[in-house]
Write a protein that holds these residues in place. Structure first.
Motif, short mmCIF file in Angstrom:
data_model
loop_
_atom_site.label_atom_id
_atom_site.label_comp_id
_atom_site.label_asym_id
_atom_site.label_seq_id
_atom_site.Cartn_x
_atom_site.Cartn_y
_atom_site.Cartn_z
N LYS A 205 1.80 3.46 -0.60
CA LYS A 205 1.13 3.39 0.70
C LYS A 205 0.46 4.73 1.02
CE LYS A 205 4.47 0.06 2.67
NZ LYS A 205 3.59 -1.08 2.98
N ALA A 206 1.20 5.82 0.76
CA ALA A 206 0.67 7.15 1.02
C ALA A 206 -0.58 7.41 0.19
CB ALA A 206 1.73 8.21 0.73
N ALA A 207 -0.59 6.97 -1.05
CA ALA A 207 -1.75 7.17 -1.91
C ALA A 207 -2.96 6.44 -1.36
CB ALA A 207 -1.42 6.71 -3.32
N SER A 208 -2.75 5.26 -0.82
CA SER A 208 -3.87 4.48 -0.26
C SER A 208 -4.46 5.19 0.96
CB SER A 208 -3.40 3.07 0.13
OG SER A 208 -2.98 2.35 -1.01
N VAL A 209 -3.60 5.65 1.86
CA VAL A 209 -4.07 6.33 3.07
C VAL A 209 -4.75 7.64 2.70
CG1 VAL A 209 -3.40 7.38 5.25
CG2 VAL A 209 -2.30 5.26 4.49
N THR A 210 -4.14 8.39 1.76
CA THR A 210 -4.72 9.67 1.34
C THR A 210 -6.09 9.47 0.72
OG1 THR A 210 -2.52 10.61 0.97
CG2 THR A 210 -4.36 11.69 -0.12
N ALA A 211 -6.20 8.48 -0.13
CA ALA A 211 -7.48 8.22 -0.79
C ALA A 211 -8.55 7.82 0.23
CB ALA A 211 -7.31 7.13 -1.84
N PHE A 212 -8.17 6.98 1.20
CA PHE A 212 -9.15 6.55 2.20
C PHE A 212 -9.63 7.74 3.04
CE2 PHE A 212 -10.38 5.12 6.40
CZ PHE A 212 -11.30 4.11 6.10
N ILE A 213 -8.71 8.55 3.50
CA ILE A 213 -9.10 9.71 4.32
C ILE A 213 -9.93 10.68 3.50
CG2 ILE A 213 -8.22 11.75 5.54
CD1 ILE A 213 -5.84 10.08 6.45
N GLY A 214 -9.50 10.90 2.25
CA GLY A 214 -10.24 11.82 1.39
C GLY A 214 -11.65 11.35 1.13
N ASN A 215 -11.84 10.06 0.86
CA ASN A 215 -13.17 9.53 0.58
C ASN A 215 -14.02 9.46 1.83
OD1 ASN A 215 -12.53 9.17 -2.13
ND2 ASN A 215 -11.73 7.09 -1.79
#
Length: 257
Positions: A205-215
């Motif tokens: 879940k953290a990877a999904s949120v991190t990737a979305f914010i980063g992109n």
């Protein structure tokens, strides 16, 4: 014959009288000389007495002078010691003052940094409220501005799902915009769920949120930390807070000056 005899007797009487007178004069002279001798002796004795007194006084004065010289030397030594101690105290005082100056500079740096962080936190809070609306679940805790989002809203009803729901991206996009606008603030994603949720699911879940914010906001993944806390709220705490690693690094550099 009688005239001669009378003359002889006259001469004899006159000579005896003259001799008696001379004798008296000699006796008077002798007595006068004896008196002068006694007076001279008394003067001599007085002179000797005065000489002894003067010698005793001289010895006393010399002893006092020696004592004064010794006291003066002692006082001079003590004065030199006091001067040396005063110089040492002044040197120590200078060191203490320099140490206090450094401490004051350090405290000023910390106070300025904390004041700056408080001002930034207030600005971030205002940005979140303006962006997400007054009804958004936002709070400030220990210098961190926290946006609380429900995990079900982000990932759906299935607790094992690690992919973001389509409806969650709008709110996350706004949050990402605030994160981008405050590049000096660090980000922590704190997932809260019961202990039945595995670590792999949490970090998925953290990877999904991190990737979305980063992109979305061009935020580097290294700026975002991830943590987990076990409770029943089943929510995600998105925290914006001062970069404490950078803060302590700046503090150490400031202390070296």
């Amino acid at each position: 014959m009688n005239r001669i005899t009378l003359s002889f007797l006259f001469l004899l009487l006159f000579g005896g009288a003259l001799q008696a007178q001379n004798k008296k004069e000699l006796i008077a002279q002798v007595n006068s000389l004896n008196a002068e001798l006694e007076s001279t002796k008394e003067e001599l004795l007085e002179s000797k007495k005065n000489e002894k007194i003067s010698a005793a006084r001289a010895d006393s004065f010399e002893s006092q002078l020696q004592g004064l010289q010794e006291n003066n030397a002692t006082l001079l030594t003590n004065l030199n010691n006091i001067t040396a101690q005063s110089n040492n105290k002044l040197d120590n005082l200078g060191g203490v003052m320099e140490s206090l100056r450094k401490k004051e500079a350090e405290l000023k740096f910390i106070n300025d940094a904390l004041t700056s962080n408080d001002s930034i936190s207030l600005l971030v809070l205002t940005n979140f409220k303006q962006t997400l609306g007054e009804n958004a679940n936002i709070k400030v805790e220990r210098g961190s501005v926290i946006v609380i989002m429900d995990n079900a809203t982000l990932f759906g009803a299935n607790p094992n799902n690690t992919k973001l729901e389509a409806g969650a991206t709008e709110s996350l996009g706004k949050i990402a915009g605030v994160i981008k606008a405050n590049p000096d603030m660090a980000v922590t994603l704190e997932f809260r769920a019961d202990d039945t949720l595995s670590g792999d699911i949490v970090y998925g879940k953290a990877a999904s949120v991190t990737a979305f914010i980063g992109n979305t906001a061009d935020v580097k993944a290294g700026r975002i930390a991830v943590s987990r806390k076990t409770d029943l709220s089943n929510s995600l705490y998105i925290k914006l807070h001062p970069d404490f690693n950078l803060f302590y690094l700046n503090l150490r550099q400031n202390m070296k000056k």
